[in-house]
Design a protein around this motif. Structure first.
Motif, PDB file in Angstrom:
ATOM      1  N   UNK A  31       0.828  -1.197   0.000  1.00 39.34           N
ATOM      2  CA  UNK A  31       0.000   0.000   0.000  1.00 39.34           C
ATOM      3  C   UNK A  31       0.870   1.257   0.000  1.00 39.34           C
ATOM      4  N   UNK A  32       2.007   1.183   0.719  1.00 39.70           N
ATOM      5  CA  UNK A  32       2.948   2.299   0.704  1.00 39.70           C
ATOM      6  C   UNK A  32       3.465   2.537  -0.706  1.00 39.70           C
ATOM      7  N   UNK A  33       3.714   1.430  -1.443  1.00 43.42           N
ATOM      8  CA  UNK A  33       4.206   1.578  -2.808  1.00 43.42           C
ATOM      9  C   UNK A  33       3.158   2.237  -3.695  1.00 43.42           C
ATOM     10  N   UNK A  34       1.880   1.924  -3.472  1.00 44.15           N
ATOM     11  CA  UNK A  34       0.822   2.568  -4.253  1.00 44.15           C
ATOM     12  C   UNK A  34       0.829   4.082  -4.018  1.00 44.15           C
ATOM     13  N   UNK A  35       1.079   4.477  -2.774  1.00 45.83           N
ATOM     14  CA  UNK A  35       1.172   5.910  -2.477  1.00 45.83           C
ATOM     15  C   UNK A  35       2.388   6.526  -3.164  1.00 45.83           C
ATOM     16  N   UNK A  36       3.473   5.738  -3.258  1.00 38.21           N
ATOM     17  CA  UNK A  36       4.671   6.231  -3.922  1.00 38.21           C
ATOM     18  C   UNK A  36       4.390   6.565  -5.378  1.00 38.21           C
ATOM     19  N   UNK A  37       3.636   5.702  -6.058  1.00 40.80           N
ATOM     20  CA  UNK A  37       3.293   5.982  -7.454  1.00 40.80           C
ATOM     21  C   UNK A  37       2.607   7.343  -7.558  1.00 40.80           C
ATOM     22  N   UNK A  38       1.603   7.562  -6.702  1.00 39.62           N
ATOM     23  CA  UNK A  38       0.818   8.795  -6.774  1.00 39.62           C
ATOM     24  C   UNK A  38       1.656  10.014  -6.391  1.00 39.62           C
TER      25      UNK A  38
END
Length: 349
Positions: free
Chosen positions: A294-301
């Motif tokens: 989930x942290x990685x998904x935030x990184x994309x954004x």
């Protein structure tokens, strides 16, 4: 002494991973050939758009799910070598038991991820027969790409090129910016060497991990990566998180910015893919939270917003000053506030 029983990790991962979608032998062959061709096409589009001069690449390596597991174990062995050396003085019986437990755990995690990852640029590979460390390898997971395009109901050729644009951006980043690979590796080595190996500390880390699991079950933001780090590791992790947010966001920005000219259905793909990223069962979301996905998904954004803001306001040439040296990389605060980075780096240029 082994920190992880790698053979057991591979065996566990391969045994647990779910089979891929049903395809005929000819469909599989065509998918592999097209992905290899599109990866070369994507590289040219990415180089032209980003204006990063990178080495002419080989075609992507296309693998199935067990192949992805084996490839990642090779990379993990390289990355974790400093930690293996640090733990060489631990009692043999502790190492033997611990390595089998971690082998099972790593195998289970890889099995989970192996059915979800579409592709990746593998930074860390074992030395070749001459002893030289390869610069990296672009890997695409064909069954997962086929599964995703079917699940989303999108044009297969467009989706495959769209995925290749993101992954090729990483290859261009790490082959076109000479110092970036060693910088990331150095930070990861520093992170591992900051681990505390005494029994008391290990027990504290286990309790923290248990608390993170409990918090995740309650719907909190706890994840294992942050739970088990030492205070010394936090500063390093902040730097690693910042640079990975940059490269992941840059990849997301490029795939969407290049997309309209070469991927006719890019808007439809992005909308459907974003919904897919945010979906999944409650258990799937729980595991993703625990593993830091989930942290990685935030990184994309966050990373994409940083890149888009700088490029829109200052242009691509000015944005590319980010690749000048480690000192011109944004920190985590600057990722969230692109104007702070522009004031620090561009104003002084």
């Amino acid at each position: 002494m082994q920190v992880i029983d790698w053979d057991l990790a591979v065996a566990t991962g391969v045994r647990l991973v779910r089979p891929g979608p049903q395809v005929s032998r000819e469909e599989a062959r065509q998918a592999v050939l097209e992905l290899r061709r599109l990866s070369r096409d994507a590289e040219g589009h990415v180089r032209e758009f980003t204006r990063i001069d990178s080495a002419t690449p080989e075609a992507a390596t296309v693998v199935d799910r067990p192949g992805w597991i084996r490839a990642n174990v090779e990379g993990f062995r390289v990355v974790l070598e400093p930690l293996t050396q640090k733990m060489s003085n631990m009692p043999a019986v502790v190492g033997a038991v611990g390595s089998r437990i971690t082998g099972l755990e790593v195998g289970a995690v890889l099995a989970f991820l192996a059915s979800r990852v579409l592709g990746q640029y593998e930074l860390f590979l074992p030395p070749d027969p001459s002893g030289e460390a390869p610069t990296g390898r672009l890997t695409l997971v064909a069954p997962n790409i086929v599964h995703a395009e079917r699940e989303l109901g999108v044009d297969p050729r467009d989706f495959r090129l769209w995925v290749c644009l993101h992954e090729e951006t990483h290859r261009v980043q790490f082959t076109g910016v000479p110092w970036l690979r060693e910088y990331v590796r150095g930070q990861m080595t520093e992170f591992l060497l900051a681990s505390e190996m005494d029994l008391t500390t290990l027990l504290e880390r286990l309790r923290a991990a248990s608390d993170a699991v409990a918090d995740a079950f309650r719907g909190g933001e706890g994840n294992l990566i942050e739970a088990i780090q030492t205070p010394e590791q936090k500063a390093v992790l902040d730097r690693v998180t910042a640079v990975m947010t940059l490269v992941e966001g840059h990849g997301d920005y490029v795939m969407d910015a290049v997309g309209p000219s070469v991927v006719p259905s890019v808007a439809e793909i992005r909308a459907k893919f974003q919904r897919r990223r945010e979906g999944g069962s409650r258990m799937d979301q729980l595991v993703r939270r625990l593993l830091g996905i989930e942290l990685k998904m935030k990184q994309y954004a966050e990373g994409s917003h940083f890149v888009r803001t700088v490029v829109d306001e200052a242009g691509m040439e000015s944005f590319n000053k980010v690749w000048t040296s480690p000192e011109t990389l944004p920190d985590r605060a600057e990722i969230a506030d692109p104007h702070a980075w522009m004031s620090r780096v561009l104003a002084s240029a």
